[in-house]
Design an enzyme around this catalytic site. Sequence first.
Site, PDB file in Angstrom:
ATOM      1  N   LYS A 173       0.852  -1.270  -0.087  1.00  0.00           N
ATOM      2  CA  LYS A 173      -0.039   0.036   0.059  1.00  0.00           C
ATOM      3  C   LYS A 173       0.972   1.311  -0.064  1.00  0.00           C
ATOM      4  O   LYS A 173       1.772   1.615   0.989  1.00  0.00           O
ATOM      5  CB  LYS A 173      -0.995  -0.146   1.170  1.00  0.00           C
ATOM      6  CG  LYS A 173      -1.982   1.209   1.023  1.00  0.00           C
ATOM      7  CD  LYS A 173      -2.541   1.370   2.524  1.00  0.00           C
ATOM      8  CE  LYS A 173      -1.949   2.448   3.360  1.00  0.00           C
ATOM      9  NZ  LYS A 173      -2.167   3.918   2.408  1.00  0.00           N
ATOM     10  N   GLY A 226       7.232   5.062   7.741  1.00  0.00           N
ATOM     11  CA  GLY A 226       6.242   6.325   8.165  1.00  0.00           C
ATOM     12  C   GLY A 226       6.492   6.843   9.467  1.00  0.00           C
ATOM     13  O   GLY A 226       7.449   6.830  10.195  1.00  0.00           O
ATOM     14  N   THR A 228       6.459   7.648  13.517  1.00  0.00           N
ATOM     15  CA  THR A 228       6.442   6.956  15.000  1.00  0.00           C
ATOM     16  C   THR A 228       5.406   6.296  15.449  1.00  0.00           C
ATOM     17  O   THR A 228       5.035   5.388  15.880  1.00  0.00           O
ATOM     18  CB  THR A 228       7.571   7.570  15.616  1.00  0.00           C
ATOM     19  OG1 THR A 228       8.859   7.637  15.023  1.00  0.00           O
ATOM     20  CG2 THR A 228       7.647   6.953  17.309  1.00  0.00           C
ATOM     21  N   GLU A 248      10.603   1.633   9.968  1.00  0.00           N
ATOM     22  CA  GLU A 248      11.393   3.017   9.731  1.00  0.00           C
ATOM     23  C   GLU A 248      10.490   4.105   9.843  1.00  0.00           C
ATOM     24  O   GLU A 248       9.730   4.293   9.148  1.00  0.00           O
ATOM     25  CB  GLU A 248      11.928   2.780   8.128  1.00  0.00           C
ATOM     26  CG  GLU A 248      12.661   1.456   7.576  1.00  0.00           C
ATOM     27  CD  GLU A 248      14.066   1.572   8.249  1.00  0.00           C
ATOM     28  OE1 GLU A 248      14.615   2.521   8.726  1.00  0.00           O
ATOM     29  OE2 GLU A 248      14.582   0.415   8.331  1.00  0.00           O
ATOM     30  N   CYS A 282      12.992  12.001   5.541  1.00  0.00           N
ATOM     31  CA  CYS A 282      13.203  11.590   7.023  1.00  0.00           C
ATOM     32  C   CYS A 282      14.868  11.713   7.272  1.00  0.00           C
ATOM     33  O   CYS A 282      14.813  11.694   8.588  1.00  0.00           O
ATOM     34  CB  CYS A 282      12.898   9.885   7.212  1.00  0.00           C
ATOM     35  SG  CYS A 282      13.841   9.070   6.049  1.00  0.00           S
ATOM     36  N   GLU A 384       9.393  16.112  15.483  1.00  0.00           N
ATOM     37  CA  GLU A 384       9.532  15.994  13.955  1.00  0.00           C
ATOM     38  C   GLU A 384       8.512  17.111  13.237  1.00  0.00           C
ATOM     39  O   GLU A 384       7.401  16.925  13.536  1.00  0.00           O
ATOM     40  CB  GLU A 384       9.404  14.288  13.426  1.00  0.00           C
ATOM     41  CG  GLU A 384       9.731  14.401  11.864  1.00  0.00           C
ATOM     42  CD  GLU A 384       9.525  13.006  11.582  1.00  0.00           C
ATOM     43  OE1 GLU A 384       8.296  12.687  11.675  1.00  0.00           O
ATOM     44  OE2 GLU A 384      10.330  12.686  10.709  1.00  0.00           O
TER      45      GLU A 384
HETATM   46  P1  NAD Z   1       2.228   7.930   8.101  1.00  0.00           P
HETATM   47  O1  NAD Z   1       2.641   7.132   9.304  1.00  0.00           O
HETATM   48  O2  NAD Z   1       1.092   8.691   8.258  1.00  0.00           O
HETATM   49  O3  NAD Z   1       1.751   7.047   6.945  1.00  0.00           O
HETATM   50  C1  NAD Z   1       2.463   5.952   6.221  1.00  0.00           C
HETATM   51  C2  NAD Z   1       1.853   4.859   5.724  1.00  0.00           C
HETATM   52  O4  NAD Z   1       1.229   4.144   6.564  1.00  0.00           O
HETATM   53  C3  NAD Z   1       0.830   5.460   4.615  1.00  0.00           C
HETATM   54  O5  NAD Z   1       0.632   4.375   3.589  1.00  0.00           O
HETATM   55  C4  NAD Z   1      -0.585   5.341   5.310  1.00  0.00           C
HETATM   56  O6  NAD Z   1      -1.743   5.356   5.014  1.00  0.00           O
HETATM   57  C5  NAD Z   1      -0.271   4.202   6.493  1.00  0.00           C
HETATM   58  N1  NAD Z   1      -0.885   4.055   7.759  1.00  0.00           N
HETATM   59  C6  NAD Z   1      -1.226   4.967   8.444  1.00  0.00           C
HETATM   60  N2  NAD Z   1      -1.907   4.482   9.680  1.00  0.00           N
HETATM   61  C7  NAD Z   1      -1.641   3.316   9.256  1.00  0.00           C
HETATM   62  C8  NAD Z   1      -2.243   2.203  10.359  1.00  0.00           C
HETATM   63  N3  NAD Z   1      -2.963   2.457  11.511  1.00  0.00           N
HETATM   64  N4  NAD Z   1      -2.141   0.839   9.958  1.00  0.00           N
HETATM   65  C9  NAD Z   1      -1.154   0.524   8.722  1.00  0.00           C
HETATM   66  N5  NAD Z   1      -1.080   1.600   7.839  1.00  0.00           N
HETATM   67  C10 NAD Z   1      -1.117   2.832   8.141  1.00  0.00           C
HETATM   68  O7  NAD Z   1       3.686   8.568   7.533  1.00  0.00           O
HETATM   69  P2  NAD Z   1       3.400   9.626   6.489  1.00  0.00           P
HETATM   70  O8  NAD Z   1       2.907  11.018   6.834  1.00  0.00           O
HETATM   71  O9  NAD Z   1       2.803   8.992   5.085  1.00  0.00           O
HETATM   72  O10 NAD Z   1       5.153   9.804   6.173  1.00  0.00           O
HETATM   73  C11 NAD Z   1       5.883  10.529   7.199  1.00  0.00           C
HETATM   74  C12 NAD Z   1       6.632   9.921   8.067  1.00  0.00           C
HETATM   75  O11 NAD Z   1       7.368   8.936   7.546  1.00  0.00           O
HETATM   76  C13 NAD Z   1       7.478  10.899   8.827  1.00  0.00           C
HETATM   77  O12 NAD Z   1       7.436  10.581  10.083  1.00  0.00           O
HETATM   78  C14 NAD Z   1       8.891  10.303   8.385  1.00  0.00           C
HETATM   79  O13 NAD Z   1      10.001  10.614   9.178  1.00  0.00           O
HETATM   80  C15 NAD Z   1       8.815   8.871   8.121  1.00  0.00           C
HETATM   81  N6  NAD Z   1       9.753   8.643   7.308  1.00  0.00           N
HETATM   82  C16 NAD Z   1      10.607   7.643   7.642  1.00  0.00           C
HETATM   83  C17 NAD Z   1      11.785   7.175   7.026  1.00  0.00           C
HETATM   84  C18 NAD Z   1      12.619   6.433   7.298  1.00  0.00           C
HETATM   85  O14 NAD Z   1      13.195   5.565   6.540  1.00  0.00           O
HETATM   86  N7  NAD Z   1      13.035   6.074   8.768  1.00  0.00           N
HETATM   87  C19 NAD Z   1      11.574   7.369   5.361  1.00  0.00           C
HETATM   88  C20 NAD Z   1      10.563   8.362   5.100  1.00  0.00           C
HETATM   89  C21 NAD Z   1       9.500   8.659   5.855  1.00  0.00           C
END
Ligand code: NAD
Length: 480
Positions: A173, A226, A228, A248, A282, A384
């Site tokens: 997804k 995504g 934390t 991650e 990130c 963040e």
């Molecule tokens: P998010 O956690 O809101 O969403 C990430 C993904 O998870 C999306 O596809 C979302 O639809 C899905 N999701 C949301 N809630 C869920 C649940 N309850 N169960 C399963 N899936 C769910 O994050 P975002 O806003 O899309 O991305 C930004 C974040 O990602 C920032 O915190 C950033 O630091 C982090 N990030 C980390 C890395 C890394 O490699 N550590 C890389 C890129 C981004």
Amino acid sequence: MLHIRNYINGGFHDPVGGEWITNVDPSTGETYSLVARSSAQDVAIAVDAARAAFPSWSALTAQQRSKILLAVSQKIGEHLDDLALAESVDNGKPLWLAKAVDIPRAESNMAFFATEILHTETSAHHTDEHTINYTVRSPLGVVGCISPWNLPLYLFTWKIAPALAAGNTVVAKPSELTPMTAFLLAQICSDAGLPSGVLNIVHGYGHECGAAIVEHPLVKAISFTGGTSTGATIARTAAPMFKKLSLELGGKNPTIVFGDVDVEATAKQVARASFTNQGEICLCGSRIFVDASIYDRFVAALVAEAERFTVGDPLEPTSKMGALVSQAHMEKVLDYIALAQQEGGRILTGGHRITLQGRCAGGFFVAPTLIEGVDTSCRVNQEEIFGPVATVIPFSSEDEALAGANSTMYGLAASVWTNDVSRAHRVAHRLESGIVWVNSWLVRDLRTPFGGVKSSGVGREGGVEALRFFTEPKNICIQF
Ligand code: NAD
């Protein structure tokens, strides 16, 4: 209007519930497509398809899988222009950046894991003259890959490539904010000869479609990138089901600048580390610790560099920064800028929304922003922000810089700028961080372990680490 449909068992399908989510171009603020709002029912159909495809996909030799995945990689390269344009429109990032970084990296991710599987080895252990152990590694079965919006195709392929290469079948997804390139990838995979059901892409909200992938009892592992707090929610569901988990997560990355650097050259690199991709990586440095002996000079140079980060229409080659991904995200970033001022911060440059003329008048643009005068314990230095906002903090000793750098719950990436090689090693070792760059930033070698410590994640991606995650070792002990 374009409908971004699920890709299940080699075909495109509307969501069972018939509901759609509007997908907005963040550079204009206008809806330009509709995304399938998938439910647990859609996920169940995708998992069934992946289960049916697993026996034959996992039975292929590494060479056979490699050939197909290399064809996917090649086709990504052939579609560079349309994928880059789709990524820019969906995410708001500059088109030139998508063309130079996101799509080429997606191509490399596929090629890297397609070829890595041709070179892996397993181990054997002689216990005594009558006993030998050997280890085999097998794919897990159906695995789930969930990715964020900031580097859409780049991170989507970073997960599915090792999962598929190792012989798993996948239900994946992408973010509901940036589903477009994953949708285009589905057709590319079909055209490249990936068998039906091996990769299934479901679209929708995280708490509905994403949660259903995590909750499905036949999904053996979850690779998630995504935020934390989302990672914590996923871990709460997956841990009692004993699923393998790779998380991650977020970061609050320190950049440490010592007094012996070339001020102008370093300021240029530090600005790049803070504002590339609108600060929505990130790994971007968001807290810049600067040696007090060069503080004033360095900050002046950094402000000048930040002001060279022209914000504009993502489709224009002169725009160094584009739009933030959504209105909600832009408002979050602006709220943090307001909070910084309440916490005693002074805006050195930026600090506001930018309204462009013409096509992009309704877009979600924020000026590159530098803030000083906020204590390391303030919320803007602890939470963040994930936008084009960085704070600048003076320090008087190496210990003080390290204490500040290590003072958050995060530990993803850090960068250290110095010409003193002993100090570089010493500081790198003492940083609580999964990745440390010295005199560099975002230099990536796909063989290296990638991931964070503390609340920035669990597990490592990259190279052999990713293949280990997507396989289960079995030890076979023979006495003769
Ligand atoms: P998010 O956690 O809101 O969403 C990430 C993904 O998870 C999306 O596809 C979302 O639809 C899905 N999701 C949301 N809630 C869920 C649940 N309850 N169960 C399963 N899936 C769910 O994050 P975002 O806003 O899309 O991305 C930004 C974040 O990602 C920032 O915190 C950033 O630091 C982090 N990030 C980390 C890395 C890394 O490699 N550590 C890389 C890129 C981004």
